[in-house]
Design a protein around this motif. Structure first.
Motif, PDB file in Angstrom:
ATOM      1  N   GLN A  22     -40.320   5.502 -70.205  1.00 12.29           N
ATOM      2  CA  GLN A  22     -41.751   5.593 -69.924  1.00 12.29           C
ATOM      3  C   GLN A  22     -42.233   7.014 -70.174  1.00 12.29           C
ATOM      4  OE1 GLN A  22     -41.438   3.922 -65.861  1.00 12.29           O
ATOM      5  NE2 GLN A  22     -42.856   2.317 -66.548  1.00 12.29           N
ATOM      6  N   ASP A  23     -43.516   7.137 -70.551  1.00 13.34           N
ATOM      7  CA  ASP A  23     -44.061   8.449 -70.895  1.00 13.34           C
ATOM      8  C   ASP A  23     -44.201   9.311 -69.653  1.00 13.34           C
ATOM      9  OD1 ASP A  23     -47.074   8.462 -69.931  1.00 13.34           O
ATOM     10  OD2 ASP A  23     -46.612   6.452 -70.702  1.00 13.34           O
ATOM     11  N   ASN A  49     -48.913  15.132 -75.295  1.00 16.73           N
ATOM     12  CA  ASN A  49     -48.287  14.581 -76.501  1.00 16.73           C
ATOM     13  C   ASN A  49     -46.982  15.308 -76.830  1.00 16.73           C
ATOM     14  OD1 ASN A  49     -50.344  12.693 -76.872  1.00 16.73           O
ATOM     15  ND2 ASN A  49     -51.568  14.111 -78.127  1.00 16.73           N
ATOM     16  N   ILE A  50     -46.985  16.631 -76.671  1.00 13.15           N
ATOM     17  CA  ILE A  50     -45.764  17.403 -76.932  1.00 13.15           C
ATOM     18  C   ILE A  50     -44.645  16.954 -75.999  1.00 13.15           C
ATOM     19  CG2 ILE A  50     -44.744  19.708 -76.722  1.00 13.15           C
ATOM     20  CD1 ILE A  50     -47.404  20.840 -77.745  1.00 13.15           C
ATOM     21  N   LEU A  51     -44.971  16.753 -74.729  1.00 12.85           N
ATOM     22  CA  LEU A  51     -43.956  16.337 -73.757  1.00 12.85           C
ATOM     23  C   LEU A  51     -43.371  14.974 -74.112  1.00 12.85           C
ATOM     24  CD1 LEU A  51     -45.606  17.465 -70.398  1.00 12.85           C
ATOM     25  CD2 LEU A  51     -43.585  18.431 -71.487  1.00 12.85           C
ATOM     26  N   ASN A  52     -44.191  14.093 -74.645  1.00 11.52           N
ATOM     27  CA  ASN A  52     -43.711  12.748 -74.969  1.00 11.52           C
ATOM     28  C   ASN A  52     -42.959  12.693 -76.296  1.00 11.52           C
ATOM     29  OD1 ASN A  52     -44.668  11.420 -72.657  1.00 11.52           O
ATOM     30  ND2 ASN A  52     -46.738  11.219 -73.540  1.00 11.52           N
ATOM     31  N   GLN A  53     -43.094  13.731 -77.101  1.00 13.39           N
ATOM     32  CA  GLN A  53     -42.471  13.704 -78.421  1.00 13.39           C
ATOM     33  C   GLN A  53     -41.242  14.603 -78.526  1.00 13.39           C
ATOM     34  OE1 GLN A  53     -45.590  14.721 -81.178  1.00 13.39           O
ATOM     35  NE2 GLN A  53     -46.846  12.934 -80.631  1.00 13.39           N
ATOM     36  N   GLY A  54     -40.979  15.392 -77.501  1.00  9.96           N
ATOM     37  CA  GLY A  54     -39.842  16.294 -77.549  1.00  9.96           C
ATOM     38  C   GLY A  54     -38.884  16.060 -76.403  1.00  9.96           C
ATOM     39  N   THR A  55     -38.008  17.041 -76.201  1.00 12.25           N
ATOM     40  CA  THR A  55     -37.024  16.981 -75.122  1.00 12.25           C
ATOM     41  C   THR A  55     -37.230  18.196 -74.237  1.00 12.25           C
ATOM     42  OG1 THR A  55     -35.455  15.886 -76.593  1.00 12.25           O
ATOM     43  CG2 THR A  55     -34.571  16.833 -74.572  1.00 12.25           C
ATOM     44  N   ILE A  91     -42.815  24.387 -68.618  1.00 11.58           N
ATOM     45  CA  ILE A  91     -42.176  23.403 -69.498  1.00 11.58           C
ATOM     46  C   ILE A  91     -41.056  24.102 -70.258  1.00 11.58           C
ATOM     47  CG2 ILE A  91     -42.502  21.775 -71.391  1.00 11.58           C
ATOM     48  CD1 ILE A  91     -45.481  21.658 -70.608  1.00 11.58           C
ATOM     49  N   ALA A  92     -39.815  23.803 -69.884  1.00  5.62           N
ATOM     50  CA  ALA A  92     -38.644  24.438 -70.495  1.00  5.62           C
ATOM     51  C   ALA A  92     -38.054  23.537 -71.570  1.00  5.62           C
ATOM     52  CB  ALA A  92     -37.595  24.735 -69.430  1.00  5.62           C
ATOM     53  N   ASN A  93     -37.575  24.150 -72.619  1.00  2.00           N
ATOM     54  CA  ASN A  93     -36.975  23.389 -73.716  1.00  2.00           C
ATOM     55  C   ASN A  93     -35.637  22.784 -73.290  1.00  2.00           C
ATOM     56  OD1 ASN A  93     -38.818  23.854 -76.058  1.00  2.00           O
ATOM     57  ND2 ASN A  93     -38.337  25.986 -75.618  1.00  2.00           N
ATOM     58  N   GLY A  94     -35.404  21.529 -73.687  1.00  2.00           N
ATOM     59  CA  GLY A  94     -34.134  20.870 -73.408  1.00  2.00           C
ATOM     60  C   GLY A  94     -34.107  20.201 -72.049  1.00  2.00           C
TER      61      GLY A  94
END
Length: 442
Positions: A22-23, A49-55, A91-94
């Motif tokens: 889920q988004d 959108n960035i959060l839903n398209q990345g990790t 928002i941290a990468n990974g």
């Protein structure tokens, strides 16, 4: 304990891969006590959108944390750029499950890349750590935010709910002031580094990806006299030797026998002794004050370009419990060895000098047939006219030959058989000179 946490983290990631479908907004709205954060995030569709398209790992302050932050910073509510920067820093990468916090130093880049807030390549970082066995996020001025609800997975990453808003790292001068590093502030003021006209201010504020090594010790504070008499060039050299430019040297990158490039052009060296890290002879006492353009590592003493490459004298645990300030056994032994080496070296030098002198004397004796060599032979000048019958000067020929011979007795040491072997003829055209100078070299 660490093995258990590694296994748990692995299982968490596997569970995330199987269950997260889920988004981010859907998952967030299923949680309690984070409605304020959801309302702020919904103002920025591109971030959603960035959060839903990345990790990513989303660090969500709960309602109480955001209320306290708003009360302390009321002006930010009307500053869209500041609000966005704050969201990006959360928002941290990974994906980083809470079980991995504290296993090792971990500094993770975030989405915050706005140059008005950070000058760190790849984005400003947060540190994932364990404080008092609790998963914790460490940010600017070493502010800590603890996880109150962890490992909520969504399609694209996971969510951690935290008990306070993260602190975006600020400039180096602001960091040392706000963090209460009073001894470091006093020392920098003593060196004139914090005055607006000082080149140091431009260096620490404008350059990117800096690692600054600074002492914060009462021994090196306002009463420190070690810099007395130094001119501005020397002081600037000390400052530049205390700064490394890119990549940022967080504690996760500490390694024994590491060369650290400095702005002074002379590399410093990092050593590990009994689990403690030193830069040259200075101990790192407090690690990782994040700044807007890098990191500050706190030392127990100032760095000095004249001591580059020197090893730490001893490890922190090697001092006696009596508090004696005398030399350690290793230091005393080292001094004794050095003194012995100097004495031995001096004796060898004297012996070598005497031997060379004796050898030269023997060489002269051999050349002289067993006797001390005589000085080089002196030569006499014999002149002869080409026309022997000339009576007066007008009748003298215009060409003269001068024969230069050594005396027959005593013979030259190089011609001990008495046979003449050296003759030089010089022909002069014109009237004979009143004086004739001649010099011979062997």
């Amino acid at each position: 304990m660490k093995l258990y946490r590694v296994v748990f983290a692995t299982l968490s990631v596997v569970g995330f891969c199987l269950a997260a479908d889920q988004d981010v907004l859907t998952i967030l709205k299923q949680q309690s006590d984070i409605s304020t954060f959801i309302g702020i995030l919904e103002q920025f569709d591109d971030l959603v959108n960035i959060l839903n398209q990345g990790t990513f790992s989303v660090l969500v302050p709960n309602n109480e944390a955001l209320a306290a932050f708003t009360n302390d910073n009321p002006e930010l509510s009307n500053d869209t750029n500041a609000v966005r920067a704050l969201l990006e820093y959360h928002i941290a990468n990974g994906t980083h499950p809470s079980a991995t916090f504290g296993l090792q130093p971990l500094f993770v880049p975030t989405l915050l890349t706005n140059p008005n807030y950070t000058n760190v390549t790849g984005g400003q970082v947060v540190e994932f750590a364990a404080v008092n066995n609790r998963s914790t996020v460490v940010t600017g001025v070493r502010a800590t935010s603890q996880l109150v609800e962890a490992d909520i997975f969504y399609l694209g990453g996971l969510i951690h709910v935290i008990d306070s808003v993260l602190t975006i790292p600020i400039s180096f001068p602001a960091t040392i002031t706000k963090a209460g590093l009073t001894d470091l502030v006093a020392l920098l003021n003593k060196g004139g580094f914090l005055t607006p006209s000082s080149p140091a201010v431009n260096i620490v504020n404008s350059l990117s990806d800096l690692t600054v090594f600074g002492p914060n010790s009462s021994q090196y504070s306002a009463s420190f006299t070690g810099w007395n008499g130094l001119d501005n060039t020397d002081l600037l050299s000390i400052l530049q030797y205390s700064i490394s430019k890119g990549p940022v040297l967080y504690s996760s990158e500490f390694k024994n026998d590491t060369k650290i490039p400095t702005l002074d052009g002379i590399p410093a060296t990092m050593y590990e002794v009994d689990g403690q890290f030193y830069v040259d002879t200075s101990l790192i006492t407090t690690r990782d004050f994040l700044t807007s353009n890098g990191v500050l590592q706190i030392l127990d003493s100032p760095m000095n370009p004249n001591t580059t490459g020197q090893l730490p004298l001893s490890s922190p645990g090697s001092h006696s419990g009596s508090g004696s300030k005398g030399l350690s056994t290793a230091a005393a032994a080292g001094i004794g060895i050095a003194i012995g080496a100097l004495i031995l070296g001096g004796a060898l030098g004297v012996a070598l000098y005497l031997r060379i002198k004796r050898r030269r004397r023997n060489n002269f004796s051999e050349l002289g047939g067993g006797q001390t060599r005589d000085p080089p032979p002196r030569y006499e000048l014999d002149t002869k006219g080409i026309t022997e019958g000339a009576v007066n000067a007008r009748e003298l020929p215009r060409s003269h030959t001068f024969q230069i011979e050594h005396p027959v007795k005593p013979p030259s040491p190089l011609e001990i058989d008495g046979q003449e072997r050296s003759r030089i003829s010089v022909t002069i055209h014109g009237s004979p000179p009143r004086h004739l100078g001649f010099q011979a070299r062997f």
